[in-house]
Each structure stands twice: as C-alpha cells, then as structure tokens.
Scaffold this motif. Structure first.
Motif, mmCIF file in Angstrom:
data_model
loop_
_atom_site.group_PDB
_atom_site.id
_atom_site.type_symbol
_atom_site.label_atom_id
_atom_site.label_comp_id
_atom_site.label_asym_id
_atom_site.label_seq_id
_atom_site.Cartn_x
_atom_site.Cartn_y
_atom_site.Cartn_z
ATOM 1 N N VAL A 90 0.878 -1.166 0.000
ATOM 2 C CA VAL A 90 0.000 0.000 0.000
ATOM 3 C C VAL A 90 0.918 1.220 0.000
ATOM 4 N N ASN A 91 1.031 1.868 -1.157
ATOM 5 C CA ASN A 91 2.066 2.881 -1.348
ATOM 6 C C ASN A 91 1.662 4.283 -0.911
ATOM 7 N N LEU A 92 0.380 4.619 -1.034
ATOM 8 C CA LEU A 92 -0.004 6.006 -0.788
ATOM 9 C C LEU A 92 -1.478 6.106 -0.446
ATOM 10 N N LEU A 93 -1.768 6.916 0.553
ATOM 11 C CA LEU A 93 -3.135 7.319 0.879
ATOM 12 C C LEU A 93 -3.255 8.811 0.583
ATOM 13 N N LYS A 94 -4.326 9.185 -0.127
ATOM 14 C CA LYS A 94 -4.458 10.586 -0.493
ATOM 15 C C LYS A 94 -5.918 10.945 -0.665
ATOM 16 N N LYS A 95 -6.254 12.174 -0.287
ATOM 17 C CA LYS A 95 -7.616 12.646 -0.425
ATOM 18 C C LYS A 95 -7.678 13.659 -1.559
ATOM 19 N N ILE A 96 -8.551 13.411 -2.536
ATOM 20 C CA ILE A 96 -8.779 14.335 -3.644
ATOM 21 C C ILE A 96 -10.237 14.761 -3.574
ATOM 22 N N GLY A 97 -10.452 16.055 -3.302
ATOM 23 C CA GLY A 97 -11.816 16.504 -3.071
ATOM 24 C C GLY A 97 -12.341 15.877 -1.799
ATOM 25 N N ASN A 98 -13.479 15.187 -1.896
ATOM 26 C CA ASN A 98 -14.056 14.506 -0.734
ATOM 27 C C ASN A 98 -13.820 13.000 -0.760
ATOM 28 N N THR A 99 -13.005 12.553 -1.716
ATOM 29 C CA THR A 99 -12.803 11.108 -1.882
ATOM 30 C C THR A 99 -11.396 10.720 -1.468
ATOM 31 N N VAL A 100 -11.300 9.623 -0.712
ATOM 32 C CA VAL A 100 -10.015 9.070 -0.309
ATOM 33 C C VAL A 100 -9.609 8.000 -1.316
#
Length: 645
Positions: free
Chosen positions: A144-154
């Motif tokens: 699991v390389n990256l967690l990121k939030k774009i707008g309201n979505t993870v």
C-alpha cells in the motif's frame, strides 16, 4: 607565429602581475555546496545563493524512524517503523502501535474524527477513531504505497491498482500496466498516475475509463509530478545499467511540455522522497541526507543532514516537515522573518595578502563582513568579523586566509559572486609628469565661478594643451596638472607647494584630484616652481610617498608700457611693450565711450611688443580724449591717455 606571440604576451602579462605583487580573488558563493548544512538556512543555486528555509528540529532521537506524517485535529502525527507506531509529535505520546517489524508507511487525516494508516509489509489499511481501531482493507500480497484525499474522496495506491474509498470500503478504480503506482494527482479533471518499473505518467479518465501514457522513462520510477503552467515537472529516479551487470539509480528532475523534455537537474544518487511544497518541489535524498528545492525557475541545494537519512516529507501551511531514519528526528522547514546570513568557505590566498577592495555582486546590497586568520581552521587567533563597504579602498591586515559573511537585505535578495583585490607588499607612488599651463589659462573642468574664466577661442596659441575647451581667467592663477600612479591601486592624497628659492608655500593639502588651481595674487614677482607630494597614507599603516617638482616659471607683476604714440590723419599709432609677458589685450575709449578691443597691426597677439593702429572718426576741429588700456598675459594692466585738440 600568432601562437608564439600570444604565448609571449601571456608570459609578459604574468610577469607584470607578479612584479606588481597584486592580485584578485574570486569566490562563487554556491561553491559552499560541499559543506552546506540544512541548518544554515541558505539555498545554493547553480552560481548564486539566496535565503533558504529556517530549519528547526521539533522531535529528536525517537526510538524509531519516521516514515510518514500528517496533521490531524491541529496535531502533527508521525508514522514510525520497526514497531509500527503512530505518535503525537508535540507530546511524544503513542496514538497506536502495531506488530514488531511493521511500518506505518502512509498517514491520512480523513476528517476531524477519522485517521487512515497504511501498514507495511502486512498490506493493510486501518481506520483510527476516538473509539476504536479497525482494519478496513487488506491486500497482503501487495504494498500500500499512498493514501491521499482528492476533493471529498479518499484514494489509495496498492501495487499497480488505484482504489477509492466508498460506502465504508475500498473499490478498485483502475489498474495500470506497470509494477507499482507511486503517486497520483487530479489535474484538469483527469487523474494523473506515476509508476515504478517503466517509470510512466498516465492520464486516466474516470468518466471514460480510459488511460493514456503521457510520459515514460522506459526504466525507473517517477516519485511525483507537478503541473506548472503548460509544463509537467517530474521528480524521478532513472535506472542505469552498470558494467558489472548491476543497476544504479540517478535522481533527475524533468520538465515536459508538449513533446519537449528538458533536464532541470540530475544527481548521481536517487531521490528518496519528493513532495509539492513552498509553491515548488521539495526533494530529499539519503546516505547521506540531503535536501533540494525547485521553485519552478531554479534548482537549489538546501544542505545536508550530515549522516542522517531522509525518509519522509510532509507539507502543511507554509511549512514542511522532514522525517529521518537514523537520528529518528523531525525537522520543520519554514520561511523565517529574518533571512539567515550566508557564511562563505574559508578562502586560501596561498600567501599573506592585504585585501584592498571588495566587490560583491548582489541584488539588494546587504551588509558585508570579513574576518582573517593565519590558519585554515578558524580559531581564537582569527580576527573578529568587521563590516566592510563594497568597493572599499583600504588595506586589511596581511593574512593568508579569510572568510566573509553576507547579511541578506530581505528574503528576495541574491548573492552572485564576490571579487577581492589584494596586495602583498606596499609600493611607493610614482609620478610620470607634471605640467603647468600658461598663466590664467584653465581647462573647462577646473573653471569654477571663483576664477571668472571666459572661453578662449584662440586655441592655436596653445597647441600643447589637449583639453577640448580652455578658458582665460580674469584672476592671476596658475593651473597645474600631474600624472601619478600607485601599483597597489592605493588611494593617493596630494599636497601642493609653491617654491621660491628656499621657501616653500603650502597651496593645498590632502587633495584627491590630480590637478590644482593656484591663486597667485598674494605672491610677489619672481621665479617659482611647483612641488607636488603624493602619499598612500589613506590605505596603509606604513605609508609611502613620492614627489615631483615642475620647471621654473616667472610670476610677472610689472604692467606693460606704451611708447611711440602719434596721432595723424585720424589714426592713433602706438606700441605696447612688456619685459616678461606677452601682450594679451588692448582696448580704447574715446571721450568716455565704452572700451573697444583692438588687435595688433600684424593681426595677432604673439609678442611682448605689439604695434597698434586705431582709426578714430573725428569731426572737424573736434577735441578727443583717448584712453588706452593694455593688459599682459599675466593680467597686469596699465593705462595710456592722449588728448587731441
């Protein structure tokens, strides 16, 4: 033949410089890169330096390396390795811990109550709230390389797949044709994805479920990218095959615009991590830890962390955080209110020299300080820093080593380079010549209102004078000019004397101009000389001097005389004579009228005796009162009167 002449010329120039025992040192401030520390607060570009970022260690020597960071509920949290811990940086308290050998590889604050963390190598994502910790995603065979939030979505990148968090779980969005997804970002309605393996940037359309490869390294990894105008800035590590069959990585920063690819920077080692920060890109490298910054115009080296390793970077409200994996510390980078001073490397002049002038090239003229010493290592025997003015012209104490400090004049100041002139031995000034102009004649640059000079059109009288415009003063003055030089480029001060026999009269003291106008009105008739002395005392504790004495000249105080006067047929004839000076001007007045100038009978004033013939209109039997005024070149005047009945 031409090459031989060039070689001889270079040899002669070298011998001249050596004989002068003077020289010049140049320092490019960016040369400090090899010793620059992140704590210095300096950003070193290719050939200049600017104020960098203030570095402050906010967490030091924890038990575990820092792999990830995030801000959650106004607290900065860190994900650690070896024991899979999440800690509160301000308090040092544990928020959560996992199995031995686990790494909290990525942290994401979802909202005020929820925190996501990816755990390696177990390949799980856990959700942390005030009430519980639970596993919401498990993929043990992939990272699991990256967690990121774009707008309201993870979103999360797992191996070569991208997932979105929906309805309490993660759903696969897209799978790319490469080994691992390392980074993703929304740009212009598309999700751009970077990968490891072939090193691709892929544009993905969620709406159309389509992929387009917009860039590929062929072999390597793209850590992150940033859209800047029409360019795509890419931070990557490129795979290079070695001769022994192994591979090595080099870090590269690229600019891609349409089909044009430009290399912004290339390092001989890989970048360990890179993020978008400070309106540019912040990059870290390990073994040893080094930090770089690209402001979308220039690429800067920010300094090293000695033997530390940079494992993570995190941006948060005009600052950035660096997580390390040897000292297990966190360093905060921010723009300071007052820029740090730049401190140069120790400069070795190879011999004892006296610095005479500094010429720093800067953008906003900050303050400049210098210290000197006799050893390369700075110790208690070095001088303290003293402020110097740019383009100063004074000698410092002789020493072999020096170091300068530049105090930036604001955060937008720049230091480009510094030139320093020096001398190794003081030399006496040397006079080349001294010239004295005819009495009352001065050049335009010396003609002040005090001397009441009128422009002189009779240039042919003075062919030896090369000035463009010369003037004749109404006062008794003597203009003297000299040529003196100092091989050390020291500032010279001059004293001017008027000498008569054994007597010397001081006319001027400590003047810097190489000419002077001497007022002769208080000196009696006789022969005189001018002596000029030059001293380099302004620039030396042990000054040297030189002097030059002019040829002899005569100060004339005797007015001219009139002779052989006769008036017949309305013509006044007479002769004007002078023992020492040329006849300079004759004028006449009839019956109280305004004086009119006349010229000699031969048409030119060039003698000590001149004949004049003046036609005077006269009515029959009219009485005439004629006054004639004669002036010699020294300004002495006399009057001759004649009455005609």
């Amino acid at each position: 033949m031409k090459k031989s002449l060039i070689a001889v010329t270079l040899i002669l120039i070298s011998l001249l410089i050596f004989s002068m025992e003077t020289g010049k040192l140049n320092d490019i401030p960016s040369s400090v890169k090899s010793s620059l520390q992140l704590s210095s607060g300096i950003a070193a570009g290719k050939d200049f330096v600017i104020p960098g970022f203030k570095a402050q260690t906010i967490l030091k020597n924890t038990d575990y390396p820092i792999y990830s960071m995030t801000e959650h509920n106004s607290r900065l949290l860190a994900g650690c390795g070896d024991a899979g811990r999440i800690i509160d940086i301000s308090s040092g308290a544990d928020i959560a811990s996992f199995s031995e050998g686990e790494i909290v590889y990525s942290l994401l604050s979802v909202d005020k109550t929820t925190l996501f963390a990816s755990i390696q190598p177990s390949g799980i994502i856990v959700r942390l709230t005030d009430k519980k910790i639970d596993t919401i995603f498990s993929f043990p065979d992939k990272s699991v390389n990256l967690l990121k939030k774009i707008g309201n979505t993870v979103y999360t990148a797992v191996g070569n797949e991208l997932f979105a968090y929906k309805n309490g779980g993660f759903e696969k969005i897209v799978k790319v044709n490469d080994r691992n997804i390392l980074y993703f970002e929304e740009i212009d309605g598309y999700i751009y994805i970077s990968t490891e393996g072939a090193g691709k940037v892929i544009k993905y359309s969620i709406k159309e479920n389509s992929q387009e490869v917009v860039f590929s390294l062929s072999s390597g990894e793209i850590q992150m990218f940033k859209k800047a105008g029409g360019r795509l800035i890419i931070a990557a590590n490129m795979t290079l095959p070695m001769g022994d069959g192994t591979e090595s990585f080099c870090g590269i920063l690229l600019s891609v615009e349409n089909s044009a690819i430009d290399t912004i920077a290339r390092e001989d080692f890989p970048y360990s991590v890179s993020i978008s920060a400070f309106d540019g890109i912040l990059l870290g490298a390990s073994v040893p830890g080094r930090c770089y910054y690209y402001d979308l115009k220039n690429y800067f080296y920010l300094g090293s962390l000695e033997n530390d390793f940079i494992m993570s970077l995190y941006e948060c409200e005009k600052c950035a955080y660096i997580g390390t994996a040897k000292s297990n510390s966190i360093i905060k980078l921010s723009g300071g209110d007052k820029p740090s001073d730049f401190l140069s490397s120790v400069i070795d002049a190879q011999k004892d020299v006296s610095i005479t002038a500094f010429f720093p090239l800067t953008k906003k003229n900050g303050k400049f300080f210098v210290r000197t010493g006799d050893t390369y290592s700075i110790d208690s025997f070095w001088s303290g820093f003293m402020i110097v003015k740019p383009q100063m012209n004074e000698s410092m104490s002789p020493s072999r080593y020096l170091q300068y400090r530049y105090s930036f004049n604001g955060s937008d100041d720049t230091l480009y380079n510094v030139s320093m002139f020096y001398k190794t031995k003081n030399h006496s000034p040397k006079f080349k010549s001294i010239n004295i102009y005819p009495e009352r004649i001065i050049p335009d640059y010396a003609n002040t209102p005090e001397w009441e000079g009128e422009i002189l059109y009779k240039r042919s009288f003075y062919p030896e004078i090369k000035d463009v415009n010369i003037y004749k003063s109404k006062r008794n003055i003597k203009f003297v000019i000299w040529n003196c030089f100092d091989i050390d480029q020291d500032k010279l001060d001059y004293d001017v004397y008027l000498i008569s026999g054994e007597n010397a009269f001081l006319a001027a003291k400590n003047i810097s101009a190489s000419y002077f106008v001497i007022n002769l009105e208080s000196f009696k008739e006789g022969y005189y000389k001018v002596k000029v002395t030059a001293s380099d005392s302004s620039d030396n504790n042990d000054p040297l001097s030189a002097e030059i004495v002019s040829g002899e000249f005569y100060i004339d105080r005797t007015p001219c005389e009139f002779s052989d006067d006769i008036f017949e047929k309305n013509v006044l004839k007479f002769r004007v004579n002078d023992n020492s000076s040329l006849i300079d001007e004759v004028s006449y007045s009839v019956n109280g009228s305004i004086f009119k100038r006349v010229i000699p009978a031969d048409g030119i004033y060039d003698s000590k005796s001149e004949l004049f013939e003046i036609m005077i209109e006269r009515e029959k039997n009219q009485s005439l009162s004629i006054v004639v005024k004669g002036t010699d070149s020294s300004g002495n005047s006399s009057i001759f009167s004649k009455v005609v009945k």
